[in-house]
Design an enzyme around this catalytic site. Structure first.
Site, PDB file in Angstrom:
ATOM      1  CD  GLU A 114       8.339   0.732  11.237  1.00 26.80           C
ATOM      2  OE1 GLU A 114       7.266   0.485  10.919  1.00 26.80           O
ATOM      3  OE2 GLU A 114       9.509   0.394  10.637  1.00 26.80           O
TER       4      GLU A 114
ATOM      5  CG  ASN B 143      -0.605   0.200   2.274  1.00 25.70           C
ATOM      6  OD1 ASN B 143       0.792  -0.657   2.660  1.00 25.70           O
ATOM      7  ND2 ASN B 143      -1.082   0.594   3.533  1.00 25.70           N
TER       8      ASN B 143
ATOM      9  CB  CYS C 168      -2.416   0.769   8.387  1.00 21.14           C
ATOM     10  SG  CYS C 168      -0.939   2.118   8.010  1.00 21.14           S
TER      11      CYS C 168
HETATM   12  P1  NAD Z   1       0.254  -8.948   3.637  1.00 23.66           P
HETATM   13  O1  NAD Z   1       0.183  -9.174   5.435  1.00 23.66           O
HETATM   14  O2  NAD Z   1      -0.384  -9.793   2.871  1.00 23.66           O
HETATM   15  O3  NAD Z   1       1.790  -8.695   3.171  1.00 23.66           O
HETATM   16  C1  NAD Z   1       2.872  -7.894   3.641  1.00 23.66           C
HETATM   17  C2  NAD Z   1       4.115  -8.291   3.488  1.00 23.66           C
HETATM   18  O4  NAD Z   1       4.584  -9.552   3.920  1.00 23.66           O
HETATM   19  C3  NAD Z   1       4.493  -8.607   1.851  1.00 23.66           C
HETATM   20  O5  NAD Z   1       5.363  -8.260   1.494  1.00 23.66           O
HETATM   21  C4  NAD Z   1       4.037 -10.261   1.773  1.00 23.66           C
HETATM   22  O6  NAD Z   1       4.659 -10.789   0.575  1.00 23.66           O
HETATM   23  C5  NAD Z   1       4.642 -10.611   2.916  1.00 23.66           C
HETATM   24  N1  NAD Z   1       4.207 -11.998   3.681  1.00 23.66           N
HETATM   25  C6  NAD Z   1       2.975 -12.637   3.416  1.00 23.66           C
HETATM   26  N2  NAD Z   1       2.916 -13.726   4.067  1.00 23.66           N
HETATM   27  C7  NAD Z   1       4.141 -13.844   4.558  1.00 23.66           C
HETATM   28  C8  NAD Z   1       4.771 -15.060   5.385  1.00 23.66           C
HETATM   29  N3  NAD Z   1       4.145 -15.991   5.688  1.00 23.66           N
HETATM   30  N4  NAD Z   1       6.036 -14.561   5.721  1.00 23.66           N
HETATM   31  C9  NAD Z   1       6.971 -13.578   5.414  1.00 23.66           C
HETATM   32  N5  NAD Z   1       6.292 -12.574   4.936  1.00 23.66           N
HETATM   33  C10 NAD Z   1       4.934 -12.817   4.441  1.00 23.66           C
HETATM   34  O7  NAD Z   1      -0.216  -7.371   3.760  1.00 23.66           O
HETATM   35  P2  NAD Z   1      -0.780  -6.597   2.497  1.00 23.66           P
HETATM   36  O8  NAD Z   1      -2.007  -6.951   2.198  1.00 23.66           O
HETATM   37  O9  NAD Z   1       0.602  -6.540   1.665  1.00 23.66           O
HETATM   38  O10 NAD Z   1      -0.767  -5.186   3.231  1.00 23.66           O
HETATM   39  C11 NAD Z   1      -1.967  -4.551   3.510  1.00 23.66           C
HETATM   40  C12 NAD Z   1      -2.000  -4.797   5.132  1.00 23.66           C
HETATM   41  O11 NAD Z   1      -0.849  -4.100   5.622  1.00 23.66           O
HETATM   42  C13 NAD Z   1      -3.215  -4.008   5.864  1.00 23.66           C
HETATM   43  O12 NAD Z   1      -3.637  -4.839   6.608  1.00 23.66           O
HETATM   44  C14 NAD Z   1      -2.771  -2.690   6.333  1.00 23.66           C
HETATM   45  O13 NAD Z   1      -3.364  -2.195   7.472  1.00 23.66           O
HETATM   46  C15 NAD Z   1      -1.254  -3.115   6.898  1.00 23.66           C
HETATM   47  N6  NAD Z   1      -0.445  -2.070   6.988  1.00 23.66           N
HETATM   48  C16 NAD Z   1      -0.143  -1.418   8.308  1.00 23.66           C
HETATM   49  C17 NAD Z   1       0.810  -0.279   8.310  1.00 23.66           C
HETATM   50  C18 NAD Z   1       1.320  -0.108   9.623  1.00 23.66           C
HETATM   51  O14 NAD Z   1       2.116   0.918   9.571  1.00 23.66           O
HETATM   52  N7  NAD Z   1       0.580  -0.424  10.821  1.00 23.66           N
HETATM   53  C19 NAD Z   1       0.985   0.347   7.137  1.00 23.66           C
HETATM   54  C20 NAD Z   1       0.702   0.060   5.824  1.00 23.66           C
HETATM   55  C21 NAD Z   1      -0.180  -1.392   5.775  1.00 23.66           C
END
Ligand code: NAD
Length: 454
Positions: free
Chosen positions: A433, A132, A264
């Site tokens: 962070e 995102n 998020c």
């Molecule tokens: P996701 O959890 O599907 O993936 C995030 C990252 O993790 C990707 O690079 C993905 O390839 C990797 N990943 C997936 N499975 C994994 C595993 N088993 N082991 C290691 N890495 C793995 O999330 P997304 O759909 O890419 O992002 C959206 C989510 O991110 C939303 O829930 C959003 O709220 C959250 N988000 C949080 C913040 C924050 O700062 N709190 C900021 C941006 C997004």
């Protein structure tokens, strides 16, 4: 056989580029190279490390427009947002560079000698980023980790690896040592998991869904690996009757539509005091309808497409056709489009009011008084952000203290500033962070006692 990830332009569904996925064996080799580079980096003079990071910031600054255009192509971000994001990566590098020569330990009074603490780098850090905000979130982990003397292996999301790959090229242009910062595109459960499980990776900084964050935390626990988690959110926008209602309404659309709601910190639960509820909705409807949704490369566009067909299906599942809502407009045809939507008649325990939709969808709910507002705001497993609209300073402070979230703003929707700490309460995350302490999260504190009695 080489596995490739196809990067699509979310506004047109056309192929931008295919990127080979990193295998676990390649992750292993990258960790070895990073560890060797890190030892030299940590031994270099702090002023030299700071100078190189500042140079990295200058090179990023020279490429802001190129990085922004790439972000528009791969993530569908509006060009205005994308420029801000590339600038944010530059600013983080610059800010972190300022910390290299100020990473001070302490001298603690003790009997019988002198006691000092030293902040030592962790070694190799794995940064796993979501789609995102591919560029800023990559930089949030990478810049302070490098500044604190670590090497970084960055695993971008499958759908958005391009700006991260370009960032690694720019690091070399700036003169950063080879292998100190490597980008490993690939699948989360393959390349990402290999980083999480690798004994040579000292810390994982994960930003993504709460579901995957919990799995990563469990795996890190097995090795007592350090972990920072930035996870989901369902943030409230609390509008009191004593607020400047026009200002509160004017700020509401982009508080959850920015980045097509794939944020998020999106304020997706609009809580409005009952005495001004009807007036708020009357004013909100034209403001939502006026949001310009379309080609993200057009300077006038305020909201672009969603990232993918999968995300579009997910968002649609929260908005049945017959639900009562204020709806904006969106283009027809190719691209992953969904219109701005405010659900005006759903109970507080409905999925759309409780779960992170991660699209341009908010719910609006009435509340009676301050106590009721705080109760509703806290009725979620998340605790990332929130906004409070009121002219009463005492109320602003009371409610800020009562809402269980890491990043609150009063009469504003601002959440992310690189000078200030960012992170979640409850299931929105673990650790912080950004801000003045960002480098410390990438160090171990070593305590050394020197006897004066020997
Ligand atoms: P996701 O959890 O599907 O993936 C995030 C990252 O993790 C990707 O690079 C993905 O390839 C990797 N990943 C997936 N499975 C994994 C595993 N088993 N082991 C290691 N890495 C793995 O999330 P997304 O759909 O890419 O992002 C959206 C989510 O991110 C939303 O829930 C959003 O709220 C959250 N988000 C949080 C913040 C924050 O700062 N709190 C900021 C941006 C997004």
């Amino acid at each position: 056989m080489t596995v490739e990830h196809h990067v699509l332009n979310p506004a047109t569904e056309e192929l931008v580029r295919s990127v080979p996925a990193t295998t676990p064996a390649e992750v292993d080799a990258a960790v070895g190279r990073a560890a060797a580079a890190q030892r030299k980096w940590a031994a270099a003079a702090p002023a030299d490390r700071a100078r190189l990071l500042r140079r990295f910031a200058v090179v990023v600054d020279d490429h802001v427009e190129e990085l922004a255009r790439l972000e528009v192509l791969e993530a569908g971000h509006t060009i205005g947002n994308a420029r801000w994001e590339a600038g944010n990566a530059r600013d983080l590098l610059d800010y972190a560079a300022g910390g290299v020569e100020r990473l001070n330990g302490r001298q603690i009074p003790v009997p019988g000698g002198l006691d000092i603490t030293v902040l030592e780098p962790l070694g190799v850090v794995g940064v796993i980023a979501p789609w995102n905000f591919p560029l800023p979130i990559a930089a949030w982990g990478t810049a302070p980790a490098l500044a604190a003397g670590n090497a970084v292996l960055l695993k971008p999301a499958e759908t958005t690896p391009l700006t991260a790959l370009r960032l690694a090229e720019l690091a070399l242009v700036a003169g950063l040592p080879e292998h100190l910062f490597q980008v490993l595109p690939g699948a989360g459960d393959v390349a990402g998991n290999a980083l999480v499980e690798h004994p040579g990776v000292a810390k994982i900084v994960f930003t993504g869904s709460t579901r995957v964050g919990k799995q990563i935390m469990a795996k890190c626990a097995d090795r007592v690996k350090r972990v920072t988690l930035e996870l989901g959110g369902k943030s409230p926008n609390i509008v009191f009757a004593d607020s400047d209602l026009d200002a509160a309404v004017a700020a509401t659309p982009m508080s959850f539509l920015d980045n097509s709601g794939q944020d998020c910190c999106a304020r997706t639960r609009i809580l409005v005091q009952r005495s001004v509820y009807d007036r708020f909705l009357d004013l909100l409807a034209p403001a939502i309808e006026a949001v310009v949704v379309g080609d993200p490369a057009d300077e006038k566009t305020q909201m672009g497409p969603l990232i993918s067909g999968t995300q579009l299906d997910r968002v649609r599942s929260y908005v049945p056709d017959d639900v009562k809502a204020i709806r904006g407009t969106a283009p027809e045809g190719p691209g992953f489009w969904f219109p701005p939507t405010v659900l005006t008649d759903i109970p507080p325990d409905a999925p759309a009011a409780r779960e992170e939709v991660f699209g341009p969808v908010a719910v609006v709910l009435p509340f009676e008084d301050e106590e009721d507002a705080v109760r509703l705001a806290n009725a979620t497993e998340y605790g990332l952000s929130g906004s409070i609209w009121t002219r009463d300073v005492g109320r602003a402070l009371r409610v800020s203290r009562a809402v269980q979230a890491g990043n609150l703003s009063v009469n504003s929707h601002s959440s992310v500033r690189y000078w200030t700490p960012f992170g979640g309460y409850k299931q929105s995350g673990l650790g912080r962070e950004l801000g003045p302490d960002a480098l410390a999260a990438f160090t171990e504190t070593k305590n050394v006692f020197i006897s004066t009695e020997a």
